[in-house]
Design an enzyme around this catalytic site. Structure first.
Site, PDB file in Angstrom:
ATOM      1  N   SER A   1       0.837  -1.209   0.000  1.00  0.00           N
ATOM      2  CA  SER A   1       0.000   0.000   0.000  1.00  0.00           C
ATOM      3  C   SER A   1       0.865   1.250   0.000  1.00  0.00           C
ATOM      4  O   SER A   1       1.612   1.496   0.955  1.00  0.00           O
ATOM      5  CB  SER A   1      -0.912   0.014   1.227  1.00  0.00           C
ATOM      6  OG  SER A   1      -1.470   1.318   1.356  1.00  0.00           O
TER       7      SER A   1
ATOM      8  N   HIS B   1      -8.407   0.757  -3.740  1.00  0.00           N
ATOM      9  CA  HIS B   1      -9.327   0.519  -2.621  1.00  0.00           C
ATOM     10  C   HIS B   1      -9.997   1.847  -2.280  1.00  0.00           C
ATOM     11  O   HIS B   1      -9.365   2.738  -1.715  1.00  0.00           O
ATOM     12  CB  HIS B   1      -8.499  -0.021  -1.437  1.00  0.00           C
ATOM     13  CG  HIS B   1      -9.271  -0.257  -0.185  1.00  0.00           C
ATOM     14  ND1 HIS B   1      -8.655  -0.518   1.032  1.00  0.00           N
ATOM     15  CD2 HIS B   1     -10.603  -0.301   0.074  1.00  0.00           C
ATOM     16  CE1 HIS B   1      -9.573  -0.694   1.963  1.00  0.00           C
ATOM     17  NE2 HIS B   1     -10.764  -0.553   1.412  1.00  0.00           N
TER      18      HIS B   1
ATOM     19  N   MET C   1     -11.450  -6.404   5.704  1.00  0.00           N
ATOM     20  CA  MET C   1     -10.539  -5.517   6.444  1.00  0.00           C
ATOM     21  C   MET C   1     -10.208  -6.123   7.809  1.00  0.00           C
ATOM     22  O   MET C   1     -11.110  -6.554   8.535  1.00  0.00           O
ATOM     23  CB  MET C   1     -11.181  -4.150   6.680  1.00  0.00           C
ATOM     24  CG  MET C   1     -11.471  -3.318   5.449  1.00  0.00           C
ATOM     25  SD  MET C   1     -10.031  -2.611   4.648  1.00  0.00           S
ATOM     26  CE  MET C   1      -9.151  -1.799   5.969  1.00  0.00           C
TER      27      MET C   1
ATOM     28  N   ASP D   1      -4.851   3.326  -1.635  1.00  0.00           N
ATOM     29  CA  ASP D   1      -5.900   3.591  -0.652  1.00  0.00           C
ATOM     30  C   ASP D   1      -6.450   5.002  -0.839  1.00  0.00           C
ATOM     31  O   ASP D   1      -5.799   5.982  -0.473  1.00  0.00           O
ATOM     32  CB  ASP D   1      -5.327   3.465   0.765  1.00  0.00           C
ATOM     33  CG  ASP D   1      -5.155   2.018   1.194  1.00  0.00           C
ATOM     34  OD1 ASP D   1      -6.124   1.247   1.069  1.00  0.00           O
ATOM     35  OD2 ASP D   1      -4.051   1.660   1.653  1.00  0.00           O
TER      36      ASP D   1
ATOM     37  N   MET E   1     -12.159   4.088  -0.203  1.00  0.00           N
ATOM     38  CA  MET E   1     -12.810   4.295   1.097  1.00  0.00           C
ATOM     39  C   MET E   1     -13.486   5.658   1.032  1.00  0.00           C
ATOM     40  O   MET E   1     -13.061   6.625   1.682  1.00  0.00           O
ATOM     41  CB  MET E   1     -11.760   4.211   2.220  1.00  0.00           C
ATOM     42  CG  MET E   1     -11.323   2.774   2.477  1.00  0.00           C
ATOM     43  SD  MET E   1      -9.758   2.661   3.359  1.00  0.00           S
ATOM     44  CE  MET E   1      -8.648   2.840   1.968  1.00  0.00           C
TER      45      MET E   1
ATOM     46  N   GLY F   1      -0.582   1.210   9.619  1.00  0.00           N
ATOM     47  CA  GLY F   1       0.170   1.032  10.854  1.00  0.00           C
ATOM     48  C   GLY F   1      -0.658   0.617  12.060  1.00  0.00           C
ATOM     49  O   GLY F   1      -0.186   0.727  13.191  1.00  0.00           O
TER      50      GLY F   1
ATOM     51  N   MET G   1      -9.053   7.810   0.189  1.00  0.00           N
ATOM     52  CA  MET G   1      -9.869   8.158   1.368  1.00  0.00           C
ATOM     53  C   MET G   1     -10.413   9.571   1.240  1.00  0.00           C
ATOM     54  O   MET G   1      -9.686  10.483   0.834  1.00  0.00           O
ATOM     55  CB  MET G   1      -9.009   8.089   2.627  1.00  0.00           C
ATOM     56  CG  MET G   1      -8.376   6.739   2.849  1.00  0.00           C
ATOM     57  SD  MET G   1      -7.335   6.773   4.310  1.00  0.00           S
ATOM     58  CE  MET G   1      -6.792   5.072   4.350  1.00  0.00           C
TER      59      MET G   1
ATOM     60  N   HIS H   1      -1.264  -1.317  -4.167  1.00  0.00           N
ATOM     61  CA  HIS H   1      -2.529  -1.031  -3.483  1.00  0.00           C
ATOM     62  C   HIS H   1      -2.641   0.484  -3.265  1.00  0.00           C
ATOM     63  O   HIS H   1      -1.779   1.102  -2.629  1.00  0.00           O
ATOM     64  CB  HIS H   1      -2.552  -1.766  -2.150  1.00  0.00           C
ATOM     65  CG  HIS H   1      -3.854  -1.737  -1.419  1.00  0.00           C
ATOM     66  ND1 HIS H   1      -4.933  -2.531  -1.754  1.00  0.00           N
ATOM     67  CD2 HIS H   1      -4.255  -1.006  -0.340  1.00  0.00           C
ATOM     68  CE1 HIS H   1      -5.935  -2.301  -0.911  1.00  0.00           C
ATOM     69  NE2 HIS H   1      -5.552  -1.369  -0.048  1.00  0.00           N
TER      70      HIS H   1
ATOM     71  N   ASP I   1      -6.361  -7.028   4.415  1.00  0.00           N
ATOM     72  CA  ASP I   1      -5.819  -5.662   4.418  1.00  0.00           C
ATOM     73  C   ASP I   1      -5.892  -5.078   5.817  1.00  0.00           C
ATOM     74  O   ASP I   1      -6.980  -4.941   6.379  1.00  0.00           O
ATOM     75  CB  ASP I   1      -6.628  -4.808   3.431  1.00  0.00           C
ATOM     76  CG  ASP I   1      -6.101  -3.381   3.306  1.00  0.00           C
ATOM     77  OD1 ASP I   1      -4.986  -3.110   3.792  1.00  0.00           O
ATOM     78  OD2 ASP I   1      -6.817  -2.549   2.713  1.00  0.00           O
ATOM     79  N   GLY I   2      -4.719  -4.724   6.363  1.00  0.00           N
ATOM     80  CA  GLY I   2      -4.661  -4.060   7.654  1.00  0.00           C
ATOM     81  C   GLY I   2      -3.838  -4.830   8.669  1.00  0.00           C
ATOM     82  O   GLY I   2      -4.228  -5.924   9.079  1.00  0.00           O
ATOM     83  N   GLY I   3      -2.670  -4.280   9.005  1.00  0.00           N
ATOM     84  CA  GLY I   3      -1.841  -4.893  10.039  1.00  0.00           C
ATOM     85  C   GLY I   3      -1.192  -6.200   9.639  1.00  0.00           C
ATOM     86  O   GLY I   3      -0.811  -6.996  10.504  1.00  0.00           O
TER      87      GLY I   3
ATOM     88  N   GLY J   1      -8.902   3.558   7.385  1.00  0.00           N
ATOM     89  CA  GLY J   1      -8.575   4.954   7.662  1.00  0.00           C
ATOM     90  C   GLY J   1      -7.085   5.235   7.795  1.00  0.00           C
ATOM     91  O   GLY J   1      -6.627   6.278   7.353  1.00  0.00           O
ATOM     92  N   PHE J   2      -6.360   4.310   8.395  1.00  0.00           N
ATOM     93  CA  PHE J   2      -4.946   4.591   8.665  1.00  0.00           C
ATOM     94  C   PHE J   2      -4.101   3.332   8.494  1.00  0.00           C
ATOM     95  O   PHE J   2      -4.562   2.229   8.798  1.00  0.00           O
ATOM     96  CB  PHE J   2      -4.772   5.119  10.098  1.00  0.00           C
ATOM     97  CG  PHE J   2      -5.529   6.389  10.336  1.00  0.00           C
ATOM     98  CD1 PHE J   2      -4.961   7.623  10.020  1.00  0.00           C
ATOM     99  CD2 PHE J   2      -6.833   6.360  10.840  1.00  0.00           C
ATOM    100  CE1 PHE J   2      -5.677   8.798  10.218  1.00  0.00           C
ATOM    101  CE2 PHE J   2      -7.559   7.530  11.041  1.00  0.00           C
ATOM    102  CZ  PHE J   2      -6.976   8.760  10.721  1.00  0.00           C
TER     103      PHE J   2
ATOM    104  N   GLY K   1       1.215  -2.318   4.155  1.00  0.00           N
ATOM    105  CA  GLY K   1       1.639  -0.912   4.137  1.00  0.00           C
ATOM    106  C   GLY K   1       2.944  -0.762   4.882  1.00  0.00           C
ATOM    107  O   GLY K   1       4.029  -0.824   4.308  1.00  0.00           O
TER     108      GLY K   1
END
Ligand code: DX5
Ligand code: ZN
Length: 215
Positions: free
Chosen positions: A9, A67, A138, A36, A69, A146, A38, A34, A174-176, A143-144, A196
């Site tokens: 990302s 993606h 997700m 993102d 959002m 990290g 937003m 990717h 996706d995420g963490g 939104g963020f 990311g």
């Protein structure tokens, strides 16, 4: 033969160095980029829009995985398609016109993705399975970058695998996601992993990609 797709990302990249970020993604062996997007409404953060996607399109042949959002994504699908998106993923929670929006993505020549926030029941996607090429579950609140991976989302991934058995639908996490939890996600059915911070903060990016691919 392992064929996990890795999609770093660019939200975690230095935007003033985007050209080298894309080169790093390619050189590290990742297959997708990717993006993102937003809007500060669907999520509390603002990132970038279609111009970023269009500019990246000019410098890479990697798959552009966009993606969205944003609320009412149907308003912008054509724009992102024109700017060279390959996959356009929209959120179940973001529109009243989900069916039309998913159809529009394919009409524009792109692959259609459908995303769910961590708290949304995976059963809601059952009636859209024939309209999608990818499901994004997700594993953090959108939104963020990290944030910490939410392990309770793994059950949703497994359930999706059962619901979509026999259908040709990619499952994206996706995420963490990082080198430690990637194999768990793959064992729960993920075929595509977004990273990311795990990618952009790493010294050895090729090693990250290998570990995410499970090789
Ligand atoms: C979150 C985004 C993610 C995020 C991933 O809203 O959709 O793609 O940037 O970043 P990490 O891997 O750092 O959680
Ligand atoms: Zn994302």
């Amino acid at each position: 033969m392992n064929n996990v797709i890795v999609s770093p990302s660019i939200l975690s990249a230095d935007f003033t160095e985007m050209k080298s970020a894309i080169a790093e993604i390619k050189n590290a062996g990742a297959q997708w980029v990717h993006c993102d997007v937003m809007d500060g409404v669907f999520v509390p953060n603002i990132s970038f829009g279609q111009k970023m996607v269009g500019d990246i399109r000019k410098i890479t042949d990697l798959v552009l995985d966009v993606h969205l959002m944003i609320v009412n994504p149907e308003k912008y699908i054509e724009e992102f398609a024109k700017n060279g998106a390959d996959y356009i993923t929209i959120h179940y929670e973001a529109t009243e016109n989900l069916e039309e929006a998913l159809k529009l993505i394919r009409q524009c020549g792109c692959k259609a993705g459908l995303a769910l926030k961590p708290g949304t029941d995976v059963k809601v996607v059952e009636k859209y399975l024939d309209l999608i090429d990818m499901m994004l579950i997700m594993s953090v609140e959108p939104g963020f970058s990290g944030q910490k991976f939410k392990p309770e989302t793994l059950d949703k991934m497994k359930l999706f695998g059962e619901m979509a058995k026999g259908k040709n639908i990619l499952l994206q996490g996706d995420g963490g996601i990082n080198m430690d939890n990637a194999s768990t996600l793959v064992s729960c059915g993920c075929t595509c992993l977004v990273a990311g911070n795990a990618f952009f903060k790493a010294e050895n990016k090729a090693e990250v990609v290998k570990k995410l691919k499970g090789i």
